[in-house]
Motif scaffolding. Structure first.
Motif, PDB file in Angstrom:
ATOM      1  N   UNK A  17      44.759  43.780  41.479  1.00 33.44           N
ATOM      2  CA  UNK A  17      45.772  42.916  40.855  1.00 33.44           C
ATOM      3  C   UNK A  17      45.410  41.433  40.869  1.00 33.44           C
ATOM      4  N   UNK A  18      44.308  41.084  40.212  1.00 35.58           N
ATOM      5  CA  UNK A  18      43.913  39.675  40.241  1.00 35.58           C
ATOM      6  C   UNK A  18      44.916  38.773  39.525  1.00 35.58           C
ATOM      7  N   UNK A  19      44.944  37.521  39.923  1.00 35.06           N
ATOM      8  CA  UNK A  19      45.676  36.481  39.196  1.00 35.06           C
ATOM      9  C   UNK A  19      44.621  35.477  38.741  1.00 35.06           C
ATOM     10  N   UNK A  20      45.046  34.471  38.002  1.00 35.16           N
ATOM     11  CA  UNK A  20      44.058  33.494  37.521  1.00 35.16           C
ATOM     12  C   UNK A  20      43.379  32.770  38.680  1.00 35.16           C
ATOM     13  N   UNK A  53      29.070  32.931  35.101  1.00 36.16           N
ATOM     14  CA  UNK A  53      30.020  33.393  36.124  1.00 36.16           C
ATOM     15  C   UNK A  53      31.316  32.590  36.001  1.00 36.16           C
ATOM     16  N   UNK A  54      31.913  32.688  34.847  1.00 34.36           N
ATOM     17  CA  UNK A  54      33.085  31.860  34.512  1.00 34.36           C
ATOM     18  C   UNK A  54      34.351  32.298  35.230  1.00 34.36           C
ATOM     19  N   UNK A  55      34.326  33.465  35.870  1.00 34.51           N
ATOM     20  CA  UNK A  55      35.495  33.924  36.619  1.00 34.51           C
ATOM     21  C   UNK A  55      36.691  34.142  35.707  1.00 34.51           C
ATOM     22  N   UNK A  78      38.282  42.215  34.385  1.00 39.47           N
ATOM     23  CA  UNK A  78      39.610  41.942  34.979  1.00 39.47           C
ATOM     24  C   UNK A  78      39.783  40.443  35.243  1.00 39.47           C
ATOM     25  N   UNK A  79      38.694  39.749  35.511  1.00 37.30           N
ATOM     26  CA  UNK A  79      38.765  38.284  35.690  1.00 37.30           C
ATOM     27  C   UNK A  79      38.795  37.588  34.327  1.00 37.30           C
ATOM     28  N   UNK A  80      37.828  37.954  33.472  1.00 39.60           N
ATOM     29  CA  UNK A  80      37.694  37.193  32.207  1.00 39.60           C
ATOM     30  C   UNK A  80      38.886  37.420  31.279  1.00 39.60           C
ATOM     31  N   UNK A  81      39.699  38.451  31.548  1.00 39.57           N
ATOM     32  CA  UNK A  81      40.909  38.654  30.734  1.00 39.57           C
ATOM     33  C   UNK A  81      41.872  37.463  30.826  1.00 39.57           C
ATOM     34  N   UNK A  82      41.712  36.632  31.852  1.00 41.30           N
ATOM     35  CA  UNK A  82      42.567  35.448  31.976  1.00 41.30           C
ATOM     36  C   UNK A  82      42.060  34.265  31.140  1.00 41.30           C
ATOM     37  N   UNK A  92      31.443  37.273  27.475  1.00 41.42           N
ATOM     38  CA  UNK A  92      30.489  38.381  27.623  1.00 41.42           C
ATOM     39  C   UNK A  92      30.601  38.918  29.044  1.00 41.42           C
ATOM     40  N   UNK A  93      30.978  40.198  29.164  1.00 41.83           N
ATOM     41  CA  UNK A  93      31.096  40.797  30.495  1.00 41.83           C
ATOM     42  C   UNK A  93      29.754  41.423  30.870  1.00 41.83           C
ATOM     43  N   UNK A  94      28.954  40.626  31.534  1.00 39.78           N
ATOM     44  CA  UNK A  94      27.635  41.106  31.916  1.00 39.78           C
ATOM     45  C   UNK A  94      27.189  40.398  33.191  1.00 39.78           C
ATOM     46  N   UNK A  95      26.226  40.997  33.836  1.00 41.10           N
ATOM     47  CA  UNK A  95      25.640  40.376  35.024  1.00 41.10           C
ATOM     48  C   UNK A  95      24.748  39.226  34.559  1.00 41.10           C
TER      49      UNK A  95
END
Ligand SMILES: C[S@@+](CC[C@H](N)C(=O)[O-])C[C@H]1O[C@@H](n2cnc3c(N)ncnc32)[C@H](O)[C@@H]1O
Length: 212
Positions: A17-20, A53-55, A78-82, A92-95
């Motif tokens: 349940x991450x938050x911003x 790594x924009x979080x 789950x992080x970048x959705x914010x 881009x969801x990548x390593x």
């Protein structure tokens, strides 16, 4: 110590349940307002930014409307959705170890990420991304660094209540590494007020690096 070990920590934060604010190591570490003001000194409406790594975009969401475009790379969706949805933002969801950019950038940001890689790993990452920095571009790093020596945290953290891994390399050794990679100009900035530096052996710095 390597990035693989850190990913367990970030994966569990992403899945719970991450938050911003979750992509800050702890709530008291939210200096995104200062980070935003700092970044704005180096950009204008023409600037193309690669934010590695924009979080959760807690900082990105505060600067994206002042620049031309932002490519944000973050491992966990789950992080970048914010991150705000805007026509000038690509997520881009990548390593970041495997991502290969398609463009050249005026500014490459590495905020709160370099200590999650060991020296060999980060050298390869710097080397790769420097190929995507325009000749007049700037690599801007912000992190905690060791003051007199490398400080390696690789154990259970009472404060965080979980295992935590970070390699806070001695600041001058990081600058020396950047120099050997061709970044001849490296400005060291004491970015935060003294009270943000809570540990005696590490210190938050920004490094603004360019080829000349
Ligand atoms: C301390 S947060 C910093 C977030 C953001 N740059 C900021 O300053 O608010 C570190 C971020 O790095 C991400 N991360 C760690 N290792 C990564 C990797 N190998 N590739 C992509 N993201 C990674 C984590 O998921 C987390 O979002």
């Amino acid at each position: 110590m390597n990035n693989e070990l850190c990913l367990g920590f970030w994966k569990s934060k992403a899945e719970n349940n991450p938050t911003i604010k979750t992509s800050k190591v702890s709530d008291i570490n939210d200096f995104s307002e200062i980070d935003k003001e700092f970044i704005l000194k180096y950009v204008n409406k023409e600037t193309k930014i690669l934010d590695l790594a924009a979080g959760t975009g807690i900082t990105l969401n505060k600067y994206y409307d002042k620049v031309s475009e932002v490519t944000a790379v973050e491992k966990y969706k789950q992080f970048s959705d914010f991150i705000v949805k805007a026509p000038n933002i690509t997520v881009i969801n990548e390593d970041i170890s495997v991502f290969e950019p398609q463009n050249q950038y005026d500014v490459i940001l590495m905020f709160g990420i370099v200590s999650y890689f060991n020296r060999d790993e980060i050298e390869k990452i710097y080397q790769k991304y420097l190929k995507y920095l325009k000749p007049n571009g700037k690599l801007i790093i912000k992190n905690q660094f060791g003051i007199n020596e490398d400080v390696i945290v690789a154990n259970y953290s009472e404060e965080l209540g979980c295992d935590y891994f970070s390699e806070f390399r001695q600041i001058q050794s990081e600058i020396n590494m950047l120099k050997t990679l061709g970044l001849n100009k490296n400005e060291l900035i004491d970015i935060y007020p003294p009270e943000c530096n809570r540990w005696g052996n590490t210190h938050f710095y920004a490094i603004v690096s360019s080829f000349s």
